[in-house]
Every structure is written in C-alpha cells, then in structure tokens.
Scaffold this motif. Structure first.
Motif, short mmCIF file in Angstrom:
data_model
loop_
_atom_site.label_atom_id
_atom_site.label_comp_id
_atom_site.label_asym_id
_atom_site.label_seq_id
_atom_site.Cartn_x
_atom_site.Cartn_y
_atom_site.Cartn_z
N HIS A 113 -4.94 6.03 2.44
CA HIS A 113 -5.96 5.30 3.20
C HIS A 113 -5.90 3.82 2.85
CE1 HIS A 113 -7.37 9.41 3.72
NE2 HIS A 113 -8.15 8.99 4.70
N LEU A 114 -6.17 2.99 3.84
CA LEU A 114 -6.12 1.54 3.65
C LEU A 114 -7.45 0.96 3.21
CD1 LEU A 114 -4.01 0.51 6.79
CD2 LEU A 114 -3.20 0.95 4.45
N LEU A 115 -8.54 1.56 3.65
CA LEU A 115 -9.87 1.04 3.36
C LEU A 115 -10.65 2.04 2.52
CD1 LEU A 115 -10.77 -0.38 6.89
CD2 LEU A 115 -9.87 -1.64 4.92
N PRO A 116 -11.48 1.54 1.59
CA PRO A 116 -12.27 2.46 0.77
C PRO A 116 -13.39 3.11 1.58
CG PRO A 116 -12.83 0.18 0.27
CD PRO A 116 -11.66 0.14 1.21
N SER A 117 -13.78 4.27 1.17
CA SER A 117 -14.86 5.00 1.82
C SER A 117 -15.53 5.88 0.78
CB SER A 117 -14.32 5.85 2.97
OG SER A 117 -13.42 6.84 2.50
N ALA A 118 -16.55 6.61 1.19
CA ALA A 118 -17.24 7.50 0.25
C ALA A 118 -16.31 8.59 -0.27
CB ALA A 118 -18.47 8.11 0.92
N ASN A 133 -5.70 5.96 -3.61
CA ASN A 133 -6.51 4.82 -4.03
C ASN A 133 -6.29 3.65 -3.09
OD1 ASN A 133 -8.04 2.98 -5.40
ND2 ASN A 133 -6.81 2.98 -7.27
N PRO A 134 -7.29 3.21 -2.33
CA PRO A 134 -7.09 2.06 -1.42
C PRO A 134 -6.66 0.79 -2.13
CG PRO A 134 -9.11 3.24 -0.89
CD PRO A 134 -8.62 3.81 -2.19
N LEU A 135 -6.93 0.69 -3.43
CA LEU A 135 -6.51 -0.50 -4.18
C LEU A 135 -4.98 -0.59 -4.24
CD1 LEU A 135 -7.64 -2.90 -5.78
CD2 LEU A 135 -7.48 -1.48 -7.84
N ALA A 136 -4.31 0.56 -4.19
CA ALA A 136 -2.85 0.56 -4.20
C ALA A 136 -2.29 -0.07 -2.93
CB ALA A 136 -2.33 1.99 -4.35
N ALA A 137 -2.93 0.20 -1.79
CA ALA A 137 -2.49 -0.42 -0.53
C ALA A 137 -2.65 -1.93 -0.59
CB ALA A 137 -3.30 0.16 0.63
N LEU A 138 -3.74 -2.41 -1.20
CA LEU A 138 -3.94 -3.85 -1.35
C LEU A 138 -2.86 -4.46 -2.23
CD1 LEU A 138 -5.68 -6.40 -0.93
CD2 LEU A 138 -7.01 -5.70 -2.95
N ALA A 139 -2.49 -3.77 -3.30
CA ALA A 139 -1.46 -4.27 -4.20
C ALA A 139 -0.12 -4.40 -3.49
CB ALA A 139 -1.33 -3.34 -5.41
N LEU A 140 0.24 -3.38 -2.71
CA LEU A 140 1.51 -3.42 -1.97
C LEU A 140 1.51 -4.56 -0.95
CD1 LEU A 140 1.94 0.42 -1.42
CD2 LEU A 140 3.40 -1.02 -2.84
N ALA A 171 4.28 -8.21 5.36
CA ALA A 171 3.54 -7.39 4.40
C ALA A 171 3.02 -6.09 5.00
CB ALA A 171 2.37 -8.19 3.82
N ILE A 172 3.15 -5.90 6.30
CA ILE A 172 2.66 -4.68 6.94
C ILE A 172 3.56 -3.47 6.68
CG2 ILE A 172 2.29 -3.61 9.21
CD1 ILE A 172 0.85 -6.09 10.08
N PRO A 173 4.90 -3.59 6.67
CA PRO A 173 5.74 -2.40 6.44
C PRO A 173 5.41 -1.61 5.18
CG PRO A 173 7.09 -4.16 7.31
CD PRO A 173 5.73 -4.74 7.07
N PRO A 174 5.10 -2.23 4.02
CA PRO A 174 4.69 -1.41 2.88
C PRO A 174 3.43 -0.59 3.16
CG PRO A 174 5.27 -3.60 2.14
CD PRO A 174 5.25 -3.65 3.63
N LEU A 175 2.52 -1.15 3.96
CA LEU A 175 1.33 -0.39 4.35
C LEU A 175 1.72 0.80 5.22
CD1 LEU A 175 -1.26 -3.20 5.18
CD2 LEU A 175 -0.85 -2.01 3.01
N MET A 176 2.74 0.63 6.05
CA MET A 176 3.21 1.74 6.88
C MET A 176 3.75 2.87 6.01
SD MET A 176 5.08 -0.50 9.88
CE MET A 176 5.68 0.92 10.78
N GLY A 177 4.47 2.52 4.95
CA GLY A 177 4.96 3.53 4.03
C GLY A 177 3.83 4.24 3.31
N TRP A 178 2.78 3.49 2.95
CA TRP A 178 1.63 4.09 2.26
C TRP A 178 0.88 5.06 3.17
CZ3 TRP A 178 -0.24 4.72 -2.45
CH2 TRP A 178 -1.58 5.04 -2.60
N THR A 179 0.61 4.63 4.41
CA THR A 179 -0.11 5.51 5.34
C THR A 179 0.76 6.70 5.77
OG1 THR A 179 0.58 4.12 7.21
CG2 THR A 179 -1.57 3.66 6.20
N ALA A 180 2.09 6.54 5.76
CA ALA A 180 2.97 7.66 6.13
C ALA A 180 2.79 8.84 5.17
CB ALA A 180 4.42 7.21 6.14
N CYS A 181 2.43 8.54 3.91
CA CYS A 181 2.18 9.62 2.94
C CYS A 181 0.75 10.15 3.01
CB CYS A 181 2.44 9.10 1.53
SG CYS A 181 4.15 8.60 1.24
N GLY A 182 -0.04 9.61 3.93
CA GLY A 182 -1.43 10.06 4.05
C GLY A 182 -2.42 9.19 3.33
#
Length: 455
Positions: free
Chosen positions: A263-268, A293-300, A250-261
């Motif tokens: 974020h994995l965790l929510p912040s202010a 939207n960090p929620l998108a990373a969770l969905a992936l 499940a980590i490779p989809p996160l790599m694709g998400w972060t490659a576009c800039g």
C-alpha cells in the motif's frame, strides 16, 4: 524577428525594418508577413502555395527576397522564403538535392527503430528500478506477477518515450545528440510511430491491470501522461520540468511495490510502522511490525527522486549548448550556479534517506545505514566540488555524472545484501539449525497476521 542569410563567404542579418529598407532601395515596398508555423515535417511544405497566390503583397515580397538572394549570391541555411512562406515551385528539382534513398523497413530494421523510439537503455533502467523494489519487498509474490510487471512497465516506457519524440521532432533535429533519432531522419513515419505509441500505451496498463493489480496499472498510465504530457510541455516553458521529470523517474519503484500488494498510503489497517535499532528496541531482533509498511514506499520514491538531480543536472550541464540551441528551459542553461546547488542539495538528501529512512521502514537492516555512507559521501563530495566552483566546471560535472552511474547499482546491491529478514549466514548453517531458528521475515509476517487478527 531577425532573418539570417548565410553563405560560406559572408553573413548578413536582416531585421524586419532593414529588410523593408533594402527592398525599398531595390524595388517596390511590400509588407513583411510573420513566419509560418513549423509543420513541414508532417505535411508538404508547399501547402502555403495557394495562400501565396491569393496575396499580391506576399507574392511581391517573395519576389524581392529572391532578387536579394541572387544579388548577394546567398544560399541561406534558414531561408527567408521559408521564414515567410514557400513558393509553389517547392521542392526543387531532384538533380539539385543531396539525398540517398531510405532503407526498406524489414523486420530487423523495424525492431531497431522501435527500440530507438522506446529509448531502450533508459527503459531497461526503469524496469530494473521497478524490479528492485519487488526484490526488496518483504511481501510474497509470484514469477508470473514479476514477469507481467516487467513487461507492462517496459510497454509504458516505450509509449511515453515515443510520444515524447513525436512532439519534439523539430527540436531534436537541432541537437547533435538527438538528430539521428528515427523520426528526425525519417526512418519511420509519424503516423507509424503514433500507432506504435498508442498500441504500447494501451497494452502496458492493460497487462498490469489484468495480470498484476489496478494500482500498478494506474501508476503506469499516470507515468505515460506525466512524461508525454506535463514533462514534455514544460521543457520549453519552465525549469519546473526537471522536478516533474524526477517524479516520473520515481514512480516505477512504486509500481514494483504495489505489484507485490503493498500500500502507498497509511490507513487504519496498514499504519506506518517504525523499525528501531536493536539497542533501542531492547532486543537483538528488530521490533516486529507489519510487512506492508507505507513508509517503505516513501523510502523507495525519495531514493529514486533524489538520485535524479545529481544525475540529470550534471548531464544537462555537459550538453547545455544543445539544450540552449533547441530552446529548452534548463537550469544548466539559465542558471548554472543554481543547477549545481540543486544537485548538491539532493545528493546530500540521499544520505538521510539511505541511512535513516530505509532501515526505519524495515526494508533493510540498520547495518545498511553504515555501509551506504561510503557511496553517499563520495557522491556528495563530487556534487560539493561542482557547486563550489559555481557550477561552471565541466570536469566536475563529468565526475558527478559518472558517480551517479555507478552509485545506483552499488547502493541497490547493498540494499539487497542488507535486506531485512534475509539471513546470508544461514547458507553456511546446518539444516536443523535453519528449522529451529525462524528468520526475521517469518517474525514480520506472523506479527502482521496477529495484528490484523486482533483488529
């Protein structure tokens, strides 16, 4: 520890106690020594010969075992000599060996071996899952970043798979589906394979760090460590290896998400935003929210994490005999009913992930919530049939496995069709209409700029 002597005529099993009794009845008494550790693949088997010569009791034991083998005309498949120690006359004369010379490693053969070490089909699937999250992301990217992400992910996969095979040579040799791997058949030396794993393991994160960004490089390095370290270690020790392996996948989809800039965790600066349906938002346009939207990373992550359980649990049941032979602690071997129950649980979890979490995160429209129900219900139905029969039906396990194979590309294709902001009908409208009506993705990006400016 039982010692099995086997021939085509008869089969005889000696335990330590009755082996001592057999030797006492035929000659002098000698102590039974514990089996030697497996290292014969990496070093010459006669490395213990000096130890044998220094220990009179061990020499006497070996001579008595040789007498026993000659008396019963035994040609053991697991020799007592190998279980105790090896004589100094190893290896036997070449005339008694059935062998063929190894092929010369020219460039085409070497590339084939590298492909097998990398598990090329699995690596291609991993790269495609990373690229799918890039395609789904509403954040802009460039072709060089896309290519660097694909190359870096592939190199990380190659390193992790090679390190895994280096540690599992004696166990792969016992399984029919893995006994033809390059290290098992000595197509490449362990040192050469280790060099390949080190090179790809360093090059992959470096390319990701230099051409993409640091979070993507860290995720790639973490995946190598998880797969070659924690997952491989746990396979022969705990059933938790399946859950660790699901995290790895499940980590490779996160790599694709972060490659576009992304974020994995929510912040202010990047809070969780919810995309509500139009009848709740009070408009025909989805409620505007920040594109990152960090929620998108969770969905992936949850989508690929959940998919792996019906896929792997059904496959592991079909090859459970090989896993048992190699000593792997899999649910399909230790607890088949629970194995089917876990597959059903995560097959059912895929429905809310696709029908609620994806459109709520803004990756897809709410139409995807309806169209994705068809493949999800089919997959869950097969998993339910597998569980209903106690997880012991190979026919149902094969249906679940085959369904998982087409499920992933079908659902990912539906995600692209229903990607939020992608107006397929715009292909059939006039140019002036396109200029007058900005797309939903434009609303998202403009809203993100405004929100960031007000902060």
């Amino acid at each position: 520890m039982p010692i099995i002597l086997q021939s085509t005529v008869h089969r005889r099993c000696f335990t330590e106690s009755n082996l001592r009794l057999f030797i006492r009845n035929n000659s002098t008494t000698a102590a039974v020594t514990p089996p030697a550790a497996f290292t014969s693949f990496f070093w010459r088997n006669d490395q213990w010969s000096s130890v044998i010569r220094r220990c009179p009791a061990r020499r006497a034991m070996l001579s008595q075992v040789a007498v026993a083998e000659r008396a019963y005309d035994i040609q053991p498949s697991v020799s007592v000599l190998n279980s105790l120690a090896l004589p100094s006359t190893y290896p036997p004369p070449l005339s008694s060996l059935n062998y063929r010379p190894a092929s010369t490693l020219n460039l085409p053969r070497l590339l084939t071996v590298y492909s097998q070490l990398s598990k090329s089909r699995l690596s291609v699937l991993v790269v495609l899952t990373a690229m799918s999250s890039v395609a789904l992301s509403p954040l802009p990217t460039t072709v060089p970043v896309l290519l660097a992400t694909a190359l870096g992910t592939a190199l990380c996969c190659a390193s992790a798979n090679t390190l895994n095979q280096l540690q599992e040579v004696p166990y792969d040799a016992q399984m029919a589906r893995t006994r033809n791997r390059p290290l098992v058949r000595h197509a490449i030396s362990p040192l050469h394979a280790a060099g390949f794993a080190l090179t790809t393991g360093v090059a992959g994160p470096l390319i990701l760090g230099a051409c993409v960004n640091t979070p993507t490089a860290l995720l790639g390095a973490a995946n190598i460590a998880l797969y070659a370290g924690a997952y491989t270690y746990l396979k022969r020790r705990s059933i938790a290896n399946t859950w660790v392996g699901a995290v790895v996948g499940a980590i490779p989809p996160l790599m694709g998400w972060t490659a576009c800039g992304g974020h994995l965790l929510p912040s202010a600066a990047y809070p969780v935003q919810l995309f509500l349906p139009s009848f709740l938002a009070g408009s025909h346009v989805l409620a505007p929210a920040a594109a990152d939207n960090p929620l998108a990373a969770l969905a992936l992550f949850l989508f690929l994490y959940s998919w792996q359980f019906p896929h792997f649990n059904s496959l592991s049941f079909l090859v459970r005999a090989s896993y048992a032979q190699a000593g792997y602690r899999m649910l399909s071997v230790l607890d088949p009913p629970r194995n089917a129950r876990v597959a059903l649980r995560y097959a059912a979890l895929l429905m809310p992930v696709c029908s609620v979490l994806f459109p709520l995160s803004g990756l897809t429209t709410w139409t995807f919530a309806l169209t994705s129900l068809v493949p999800n219900v089919i997959c869950a139905r097969y998993a339910w049939a597998f569980w209903r029969k106690g997880g012991g039906s190979e026919k149902d396990a094969r249906k679940v496995f085959h369904a998982s194979l087409w499920y992933l590309p079908v659902v990912m294709g539906l995600m692209m069709v229903h990607k939020n902001g992608l107006e397929w009908t715009g292909w059939f409208t006039k140019e002036e209409d396109k200029d007058d009506e900005p797309s939903q993705s434009t609303h998202l990006i403009e809203h993100a700029k405004v929100e960031n400016g007000t902060r």
